[in-house]
Write an enzyme that holds these catalytic residues in place. Structure first.
Site, PDB file in Angstrom:
ATOM      1  N   GLY A 125       0.741  -1.350  -0.305  1.00 23.64           N
ATOM      2  CA  GLY A 125       0.016   0.114  -0.076  1.00 23.64           C
ATOM      3  C   GLY A 125       0.911   1.123   0.075  1.00 23.64           C
ATOM      4  O   GLY A 125       0.504   2.124   0.688  1.00 23.64           O
ATOM      5  N   ALA A 126       1.999   1.264  -0.695  1.00 23.46           N
ATOM      6  CA  ALA A 126       2.853   2.207  -0.781  1.00 23.46           C
ATOM      7  C   ALA A 126       2.433   3.328  -1.765  1.00 23.46           C
ATOM      8  O   ALA A 126       3.013   4.355  -1.713  1.00 23.46           O
ATOM      9  CB  ALA A 126       4.509   1.819  -0.915  1.00 23.46           C
ATOM     10  N   ASN A 127       1.620   3.207  -2.399  1.00 18.47           N
ATOM     11  CA  ASN A 127       1.085   4.373  -3.529  1.00 18.47           C
ATOM     12  C   ASN A 127       0.477   5.767  -2.783  1.00 18.47           C
ATOM     13  O   ASN A 127       0.361   6.738  -3.437  1.00 18.47           O
ATOM     14  CB  ASN A 127       0.161   3.906  -4.526  1.00 18.47           C
ATOM     15  CG  ASN A 127      -0.875   3.403  -3.874  1.00 18.47           C
ATOM     16  OD1 ASN A 127      -0.877   2.342  -3.475  1.00 18.47           O
ATOM     17  ND2 ASN A 127      -2.182   3.997  -4.334  1.00 18.47           N
ATOM     18  N   GLY A 129      -0.912   7.842   1.248  1.00 18.15           N
ATOM     19  CA  GLY A 129      -1.066   7.981   2.664  1.00 18.15           C
ATOM     20  C   GLY A 129       0.294   7.426   3.293  1.00 18.15           C
ATOM     21  O   GLY A 129       1.328   7.812   2.837  1.00 18.15           O
ATOM     22  N   ILE A 130       0.012   6.866   4.572  1.00 19.55           N
ATOM     23  CA  ILE A 130       1.181   6.552   5.396  1.00 19.55           C
ATOM     24  C   ILE A 130       2.349   5.672   4.646  1.00 19.55           C
ATOM     25  O   ILE A 130       3.182   5.518   4.769  1.00 19.55           O
ATOM     26  CB  ILE A 130       0.547   5.723   6.665  1.00 19.55           C
ATOM     27  CG1 ILE A 130      -0.300   6.873   7.439  1.00 19.55           C
ATOM     28  CG2 ILE A 130       1.936   5.425   7.485  1.00 19.55           C
ATOM     29  CD1 ILE A 130      -0.922   6.193   8.653  1.00 19.55           C
ATOM     30  N   GLY A 131       1.872   4.743   3.670  1.00 17.31           N
ATOM     31  CA  GLY A 131       2.623   3.954   3.191  1.00 17.31           C
ATOM     32  C   GLY A 131       3.498   4.734   2.159  1.00 17.31           C
ATOM     33  O   GLY A 131       4.745   4.366   2.266  1.00 17.31           O
ATOM     34  N   SER A 255      -3.488  -1.022  14.717  1.00 20.45           N
ATOM     35  CA  SER A 255      -4.093   0.043  15.174  1.00 20.45           C
ATOM     36  C   SER A 255      -4.771  -0.144  16.592  1.00 20.45           C
ATOM     37  O   SER A 255      -4.985  -1.213  17.096  1.00 20.45           O
ATOM     38  CB  SER A 255      -5.625   0.351  14.337  1.00 20.45           C
ATOM     39  OG  SER A 255      -6.204   1.139  14.823  1.00 20.45           O
ATOM     40  N   TYR A 287     -13.160  -4.264  10.846  1.00 20.09           N
ATOM     41  CA  TYR A 287     -11.932  -3.641  10.958  1.00 20.09           C
ATOM     42  C   TYR A 287     -11.067  -4.007  12.096  1.00 20.09           C
ATOM     43  O   TYR A 287     -10.051  -4.364  12.147  1.00 20.09           O
ATOM     44  CB  TYR A 287     -12.052  -2.192  10.908  1.00 20.09           C
ATOM     45  CG  TYR A 287     -10.750  -1.347  10.766  1.00 20.09           C
ATOM     46  CD1 TYR A 287     -10.015  -1.505   9.355  1.00 20.09           C
ATOM     47  CD2 TYR A 287     -10.464  -0.671  11.780  1.00 20.09           C
ATOM     48  CE1 TYR A 287      -8.903  -0.750   9.640  1.00 20.09           C
ATOM     49  CE2 TYR A 287      -9.333  -0.019  11.856  1.00 20.09           C
ATOM     50  CZ  TYR A 287      -8.361  -0.102  10.742  1.00 20.09           C
ATOM     51  OH  TYR A 287      -7.238   0.723  10.675  1.00 20.09           O
TER      52      TYR A 287
END
Length: 421
Positions: A125-127, A129-131, A255, A287
Site C-alpha cells: 500500500g505504498a502508493n 497515505g502513510i505507506g 491500530s 476492521y
C-alpha cells in the site's frame, strides 16, 4: 522495556568535546587537562556510531589538508563528523533504550543520519497515505523500496512524484510491483517475483489496509477486511520467509482499534470468519477484528523467528490520520476532513513504522507493540498466546480452503498444540 535517563544528562561539562574515530568509536577530549577517555564524563557510558556516514554525506580533505564533511543534498560543509549527532549508547540489555521520539516526531526525523544503502524494503500500500510517506522516507536514505500495490498506475505516479520533488535522485531506488491482497494467487505471484529479483528482504512492512466498506467478498470468497488487512499479509510473510535473514524486520501496521475487537477463543474459527455466517455485519467490527489479528500475528511470528535473529513489531500509526483509508464512505471522509487540523501529519504517522523498521535502539528486540515510537501494552486479548496460536492455524486452514492443502508456503507451518510438544 527500561528507559534510560533524560537526554539532558548527555550535556558535556565545560572544557570537554565529543569526538569519533574513523571506525565509529566515540571518545571524549578534555581541553583543560589534555586527556581523552572512552566513557562519557557525566554518565560513564560508552557510545558508538554507525561505521558509514549518513546517506548523502562524503568525507573529503580540503586543499589545506583539513578533513571536512560535505552534505551533497544542500552542499553544506562542516568540520564535525555528522555521525556524532546519532551516537547510540552501548546497552547493558537489549530491552534498554532511550525514548528519543514521540507523537510529534516525523519519519524523516527518525531517519536523520541513517544510510540505508544496500537495504531492501517492501511496503504494501505504498502508493498513498502513510505507506507512501514510509516508502519515500526510506528511499530518501538510500534504501531500495518495493511499492507493493494493487493500483500500479497510482504507484508509478507516486514514484514519479518522488522523482520530481527530491533533490537526490532517490526514485531510482523505487520499483512498483503488482500486489492485489484480495487474491491469494496474486500474493503468490508477487512473492515469486520478489524471490526472482532479490536475495533477501531487510524490511517487510505490512501497511496496506481497507476500512469503512460495506459487506464485500474478495476474489477468493472471503470477507474483504479480514483477507486484505490480515490473511493476505499473513500469507505473504510466510511465502517470503526464505528471504528474511538475521537482522531483517517485519513491521505490522495495526491500530488501537484492536482493543475493540470481539474475537475470542470461543468464536475464532474458519466457520465464524466465513462471510456466510455474518448475519449482522458492521464494517467497524470487521476492521477492529482484523487489527487484533495483526497484533496476534505479530506476536506469534516474533516467537517463531526469534531464534533466527529476525525482529517483528506491530504498531499504531496515529488516531484519525488523514489518509485514503476513509475513502469508502462519505461520512468518514467528512469526519477525517474535520479532524485533520488536530491529528498527525502523514510524516508523523509514518514515524512509528520507520522507527520499528530501522531504529538501532531496537536491535535484538522483538515482539513489541508500539505507539508514538514508544513500547505500549496491547490489549489483554492481543497478549493471549493461545489466541495467537489458534489464529495462526486458523489462517493456514482458511488459505488452504481456497488454494488446496498443497498450496506453496504453508508446508510445516502449522503450530502444534503445546501439550503435544
Amino acid at each position: 522495556m527500561n528507559f534510560a535517563e533524560e537526554d539532558s544528562e548527555d550535556e558535556l561539562p565545560p572544557g570537554w568535546e565529543e569526538r569519533v574515530t574513523v571506525d565509529g568509536s566515540v571518545y571524549y577530549a578534555n581541553h583543560l587537562t589534555k586527556n581523552t577517555q572512552w566513557t562519557h564524563p557525566r554518565t560513564g557510558r560508552k557510545k558508538k556510531v554507525a561505521g558509514n556516514l549518513p546517506f548523502g554525506w562524503e568525507r573529503m580533505v580540503s586543499p589545506a589538508g583539513e578533513v571536512v564533511y560535505v552534505n551533497h543534498e544542500d552542499e553544506s560543509t562542516t568540520y564535525t563528523d555528522p555521525r556524532l549527532a546519532f551516537a547510540i549508547e552501548e546497552k547493558d540489555h537489549v530491552n534498554d533504550f532511550r525514548q528519543r521520539f514521540d507523537a510529534s516526531s516525523t519519519a524523516l526525523g527518525v531517519l536523520i543520519g541513517r544510510d540505508l544503502s544496500g537495504k531492501v524494503a517492501i511496503v504494501t500500500g505504498a502508493n498513498s497515505g502513510i505507506g507512501l510517506e514510509t516508502a519515500r522516507s526510506l528511499a530518501k536514505h538510500g534504501c531500495t523500496v518495493v511499492f507493493a500495490c494493487r493500483n500500479l498506475e497510482a504507484a508509478e505516479a507516486a514514484i514519479e512524484k518522488i522523482r520530481t520533488e527530491e533533490r537526490l535522485n532517490i526514485a531510482d531506488n523505487c520499483i512498483a510491483i503488482h500486489l492485489d491482497l484480495t487474491s491469494f494467487a496474486t500474493v503468490i505471484h508477487f512473492a515469486n517475483t520478489i524471490k526472482s529479483r532479490y536475495q533477501q528482504v531487510d524490511m517487510l512492512i505490512l501497511n496496506a489496509a481497507i476500512f469503512g466498506m460495506g459487506f464485500t467478498k474478495t476474489l477468493d470468497g472471503l470477507e474483504m477486511s479480514f483477507q486484505v488487512n490480515h490473511l493476505s499479509h499473513f500469507y505473504l510473510t510466510l511465502l517470503l520467509d526464505s528471504l528474511l535473514v538475521q537482522g531483517s524486520r517485519v513491521v505490522v501496521v495495526s491500530s488501537e482499534s484492536h482493543r475493540f475487537a470481539n474475537l475470542t477463543l470461543e468464536n475464532l474459527s474458519p466457520l465464524s470468519l466465513s462471510p456466510e455466517t455474518w448475519r449482522h455485519y458492521w464494517h467497524q467490527t470487521a476492521y477492529n477484528n482484523s487489527k487484533l489479528c495483526n497484533v496476534l500475528f505479530g506476536r506469534q511470528l516474533a516467537k517463531n523467528l526469534q531464534k533466527r535473529g529476525i525482529s517483528v513489531f506491530s504498531l499504531h500509526p496515529g488516531n484519525l490520520v488523514s489518509t485514503g483509508l476513509s475513502r469508502n464512505w462519505w461520512l468518514y471522509r467528512m469526519l477525517f476532513f474535520l479532524v485533520r487540523p488536530f491529528t498527525k501529519s502523514l510524516q508523523q504517522a509514518a514515524s512509528t513504522t520507520i522507527y520499528c523498521a530501522t531504529a538501532p535502539d531496537l536491535l535484538g528486540v522483538t515482539g513489541v507493540y508500539f505507539n508514538n515510537c514508544c513500547p505500549c501494552q496491547e490489549s489483554s486479548t492481543a497478549q493471549d498466546d493461545e489466541m495467537a496460536r489458534i489464529l495462526w492455524n486458523t489462517s493456514i486452514e482458511m488459505i488452504q480452503s481456497v488454494l488446496g492443502p498443497n498450496c506453496p508456503g504453508l508446508e510445516d507451518k502449522r503450530l502444534l498444540d503445546p501439550v503435544s510438544n
